[in-house]
Design a protein around this motif. Sequence first.
Motif, PDB file in Angstrom:
ATOM      1  N   ARG A  63       7.741  67.112  11.559  1.00 25.65           N
ATOM      2  CA  ARG A  63       5.967  66.670  10.893  1.00 25.65           C
ATOM      3  C   ARG A  63       5.348  68.283   9.871  1.00 25.65           C
ATOM      4  O   ARG A  63       4.286  67.740   8.923  1.00 25.65           O
ATOM      5  N   VAL A  64       5.652  69.543  10.261  1.00 34.66           N
ATOM      6  CA  VAL A  64       5.327  70.450   9.546  1.00 34.66           C
ATOM      7  C   VAL A  64       6.134  70.578   8.208  1.00 34.66           C
ATOM      8  O   VAL A  64       5.414  70.262   7.029  1.00 34.66           O
ATOM      9  N   VAL A  67       4.773  67.789   6.202  1.00 30.37           N
ATOM     10  CA  VAL A  67       3.577  68.070   4.866  1.00 30.37           C
ATOM     11  C   VAL A  67       3.727  69.445   3.771  1.00 30.37           C
ATOM     12  O   VAL A  67       2.564  69.103   3.479  1.00 30.37           O
ATOM     13  N   ARG A 117       3.509  60.601  10.942  1.00 26.75           N
ATOM     14  CA  ARG A 117       3.718  61.771   9.542  1.00 26.75           C
ATOM     15  C   ARG A 117       2.088  62.566  10.318  1.00 26.75           C
ATOM     16  O   ARG A 117       1.066  62.045  11.194  1.00 26.75           O
ATOM     17  N   SER A 118       1.723  63.669   9.852  1.00 29.64           N
ATOM     18  CA  SER A 118       0.436  64.025  10.470  1.00 29.64           C
ATOM     19  C   SER A 118      -1.087  63.325   9.703  1.00 29.64           C
ATOM     20  O   SER A 118      -0.490  62.793   8.585  1.00 29.64           O
ATOM     21  N   ASN A 121      -2.421  64.161   5.898  1.00 32.31           N
ATOM     22  CA  ASN A 121      -2.124  64.016   5.047  1.00 32.31           C
ATOM     23  C   ASN A 121      -2.816  64.350   4.005  1.00 32.31           C
ATOM     24  O   ASN A 121      -3.034  64.643   2.874  1.00 32.31           O
ATOM     25  N   TRP A 124      -4.752  67.485   3.384  1.00 33.31           N
ATOM     26  CA  TRP A 124      -3.718  68.576   2.582  1.00 33.31           C
ATOM     27  C   TRP A 124      -3.058  68.391   1.154  1.00 33.31           C
ATOM     28  O   TRP A 124      -3.016  69.265   0.405  1.00 33.31           O
ATOM     29  N   THR A 214       0.567  74.786   9.103  1.00 30.06           N
ATOM     30  CA  THR A 214       1.924  74.691   9.983  1.00 30.06           C
ATOM     31  C   THR A 214       1.125  74.530  11.398  1.00 30.06           C
ATOM     32  O   THR A 214       1.857  74.180  12.262  1.00 30.06           O
ATOM     33  N   ALA A 217      -0.534  71.059  11.720  1.00 29.16           N
ATOM     34  CA  ALA A 217       0.064  69.945  11.644  1.00 29.16           C
ATOM     35  C   ALA A 217       1.291  69.872  12.617  1.00 29.16           C
ATOM     36  O   ALA A 217       2.098  68.606  12.675  1.00 29.16           O
TER      37      ALA A 217
END
Length: 220
Positions: A63-64, A67, A117-118, A121, A124, A214, A217
Amino acid sequence: MQAGQNVRRHFNPVDKGLIELGRALEVLSGVAHAVRPNPAGPLQADEAPLNDTDRRHSAGLMRVNHVGEVCAQALYRGQAYFCRDASTQAVLHEAAQEEVDHLAWCNDRLTQLNSHRSYLNPFWYAGSFALGALAGRAGTASNLGFMAETESQVEQHLNRHLKALPVDDGRSRAIVEQMRQDEIAHRHKAEAAGARKLPIPFRCAMKLMSKVMTTTAYRI
């Protein structure tokens, strides 16, 4: 106009804004498709599943990475949008296109790991596009320097992930390794095109922002 003559369309600011909005929605919706095959290969029905602890850890790391690719898309699109040098724009757009593969691969792996997913997002993406816009206005050498430093820090981050991923998660490891090789190539292209090394305070600020991203996320 003679038949067969090449026609280059010049987009006005509204057209360009709509194009960027469309790209943002494509990235954030998860519908972006890779051009290259997934380095992990097709999922095999007889593959041994990870235990719950390893699965959650792999999902957090991937996931990190996802992102990071969302941010990369926004950064390079923002840099290219405000860049006035055609050759630099080409370098940025080429890197962004290859990063779409990373985006899709990470998304596929998250799905396989029964994760998500984050949720942050959109945040970000917006922040990264704004940062890219600032870099794009800083001049060609600094613009390329920002790209080179970004890729350098991502390379270091992926090296850490290769060590942190569960030993049995070969699929995630294969994706991360290909991503790492691509990031190195992108850095070399930026340096060859005339990247200027960024000042130490700016590089440190980028590392701090990356740490915040990081850490957040991995869980959200």
